[in-house]
Design a protein around this motif. Sequence first.
Motif, PDB file in Angstrom:
ATOM      1  N   UNK A 243       0.841  -1.201   0.000  1.00  0.00           N
ATOM      2  CA  UNK A 243       0.000   0.000   0.000  1.00  0.00           C
ATOM      3  C   UNK A 243       0.874   1.249   0.000  1.00  0.00           C
ATOM      4  N   UNK A 244       0.305   2.358  -0.407  1.00  0.00           N
ATOM      5  CA  UNK A 244       1.047   3.620  -0.432  1.00  0.00           C
ATOM      6  C   UNK A 244       1.523   4.004   0.977  1.00  0.00           C
ATOM      7  N   UNK A 245       0.750   3.658   1.997  1.00  0.00           N
ATOM      8  CA  UNK A 245       1.173   3.951   3.378  1.00  0.00           C
ATOM      9  C   UNK A 245       2.419   3.150   3.743  1.00  0.00           C
ATOM     10  N   UNK A 246       2.521   1.914   3.236  1.00  0.00           N
ATOM     11  CA  UNK A 246       3.717   1.100   3.483  1.00  0.00           C
ATOM     12  C   UNK A 246       4.943   1.726   2.838  1.00  0.00           C
ATOM     13  N   UNK A 247       4.782   2.211   1.623  1.00  0.00           N
ATOM     14  CA  UNK A 247       5.895   2.854   0.916  1.00  0.00           C
ATOM     15  C   UNK A 247       6.299   4.126   1.634  1.00  0.00           C
ATOM     16  N   UNK A 248       5.325   4.930   2.031  1.00  0.00           N
ATOM     17  CA  UNK A 248       5.607   6.178   2.739  1.00  0.00           C
ATOM     18  C   UNK A 248       6.359   5.897   4.043  1.00  0.00           C
ATOM     19  N   UNK A 249       5.936   4.874   4.784  1.00  0.00           N
ATOM     20  CA  UNK A 249       6.601   4.528   6.044  1.00  0.00           C
ATOM     21  C   UNK A 249       8.033   4.071   5.801  1.00  0.00           C
ATOM     22  N   UNK A 250       8.249   3.280   4.750  1.00  0.00           N
ATOM     23  CA  UNK A 250       9.597   2.790   4.449  1.00  0.00           C
ATOM     24  C   UNK A 250      10.521   3.933   4.046  1.00  0.00           C
ATOM     25  N   UNK A 251      10.027   4.847   3.213  1.00  0.00           N
ATOM     26  CA  UNK A 251      10.839   5.983   2.770  1.00  0.00           C
ATOM     27  C   UNK A 251      11.142   6.912   3.951  1.00  0.00           C
ATOM     28  N   UNK A 252      10.155   7.185   4.776  1.00  0.00           N
ATOM     29  CA  UNK A 252      10.360   8.040   5.944  1.00  0.00           C
ATOM     30  C   UNK A 252      11.385   7.442   6.889  1.00  0.00           C
ATOM     31  N   UNK A 253      11.277   6.147   7.133  1.00  0.00           N
ATOM     32  CA  UNK A 253      12.225   5.458   8.009  1.00  0.00           C
ATOM     33  C   UNK A 253      13.643   5.527   7.453  1.00  0.00           C
ATOM     34  N   UNK A 254      13.786   5.286   6.154  1.00  0.00           N
ATOM     35  CA  UNK A 254      15.111   5.331   5.532  1.00  0.00           C
ATOM     36  C   UNK A 254      15.686   6.739   5.579  1.00  0.00           C
ATOM     37  N   UNK A 255      14.858   7.743   5.344  1.00  0.00           N
ATOM     38  CA  UNK A 255      15.312   9.138   5.380  1.00  0.00           C
ATOM     39  C   UNK A 255      15.766   9.509   6.781  1.00  0.00           C
ATOM     40  N   UNK A 256      14.979   9.151   7.787  1.00  0.00           N
ATOM     41  CA  UNK A 256      15.341   9.439   9.174  1.00  0.00           C
ATOM     42  C   UNK A 256      16.645   8.752   9.547  1.00  0.00           C
ATOM     43  N   UNK A 257      16.816   7.527   9.120  1.00  0.00           N
ATOM     44  CA  UNK A 257      18.038   6.777   9.404  1.00  0.00           C
ATOM     45  C   UNK A 257      19.241   7.451   8.759  1.00  0.00           C
ATOM     46  N   UNK A 258      19.066   7.918   7.527  1.00  0.00           N
ATOM     47  CA  UNK A 258      20.156   8.599   6.820  1.00  0.00           C
ATOM     48  C   UNK A 258      20.538   9.888   7.527  1.00  0.00           C
ATOM     49  N   UNK A 259      19.557  10.647   7.980  1.00  0.00           N
ATOM     50  CA  UNK A 259      19.829  11.882   8.713  1.00  0.00           C
ATOM     51  C   UNK A 259      20.579  11.597  10.014  1.00  0.00           C
ATOM     52  N   UNK A 260      20.155  10.532  10.723  1.00  0.00           N
ATOM     53  CA  UNK A 260      20.848  10.165  11.968  1.00  0.00           C
ATOM     54  C   UNK A 260      22.308   9.784  11.694  1.00  0.00           C
ATOM     55  N   UNK A 261      22.526   9.012  10.644  1.00  0.00           N
ATOM     56  CA  UNK A 261      23.893   8.599  10.295  1.00  0.00           C
ATOM     57  C   UNK A 261      24.745   9.795   9.926  1.00  0.00           C
ATOM     58  N   UNK A 262      24.185  10.733   9.182  1.00  0.00           N
ATOM     59  CA  UNK A 262      24.929  11.939   8.803  1.00  0.00           C
ATOM     60  C   UNK A 262      25.275  12.752  10.034  1.00  0.00           C
ATOM     61  N   UNK A 263      24.343  12.839  10.983  1.00  0.00           N
ATOM     62  CA  UNK A 263      24.613  13.561  12.226  1.00  0.00           C
ATOM     63  C   UNK A 263      25.704  12.893  13.054  1.00  0.00           C
ATOM     64  N   UNK A 264      25.727  11.566  13.067  1.00  0.00           N
ATOM     65  CA  UNK A 264      26.765  10.841  13.801  1.00  0.00           C
ATOM     66  C   UNK A 264      28.123  11.036  13.166  1.00  0.00           C
ATOM     67  N   UNK A 265      28.172  11.079  11.815  1.00  0.00           N
ATOM     68  CA  UNK A 265      29.452  11.289  11.131  1.00  0.00           C
ATOM     69  C   UNK A 265      29.995  12.671  11.429  1.00  0.00           C
ATOM     70  N   UNK A 266      29.106  13.645  11.519  1.00  0.00           N
ATOM     71  CA  UNK A 266      29.529  15.020  11.756  1.00  0.00           C
ATOM     72  C   UNK A 266      29.887  15.274  13.220  1.00  0.00           C
ATOM     73  N   UNK A 267      29.259  14.519  14.105  1.00  0.00           N
ATOM     74  CA  UNK A 267      29.381  14.807  15.519  1.00  0.00           C
ATOM     75  C   UNK A 267      30.486  14.117  16.159  1.00  0.00           C
TER      76      UNK A 267
END
Length: 89
Positions: free
Chosen positions: A65-89
């Motif tokens: 479902x579109x909600x499943x895709x939205x949840x997967x993309x949001x989760x991946x984006x959040x994970x990427x942001x966290x990883x970028x913050x850890x690399x910088x910090x």
Amino acid sequence: MGLKRTNVYADEEDLTLIKEAAARMGVSEAEIIREGIHRMALATRVWDEPFLSDEETFDLGGPVASADIRAAVTSAHDSRDRQAGERAG
């Protein structure tokens, strides 16, 4: 992978968005630009052989479902942001 210097012209509005994203993510603007180039290079790559033959399929476990895709993309984006913050910090 070695890096090679090149010059490109970019829209001023795009550069502003890149600058804001780099500050938010705690990475350099150059890293954002390199990643964008890499993603487009992969997205436009033409493979010699198809990933799947006409007889092969993937079982995704039922309808997606579109909600499943939205949840997967949001989760991946959040994970990427966290990883970028850890690399910088």
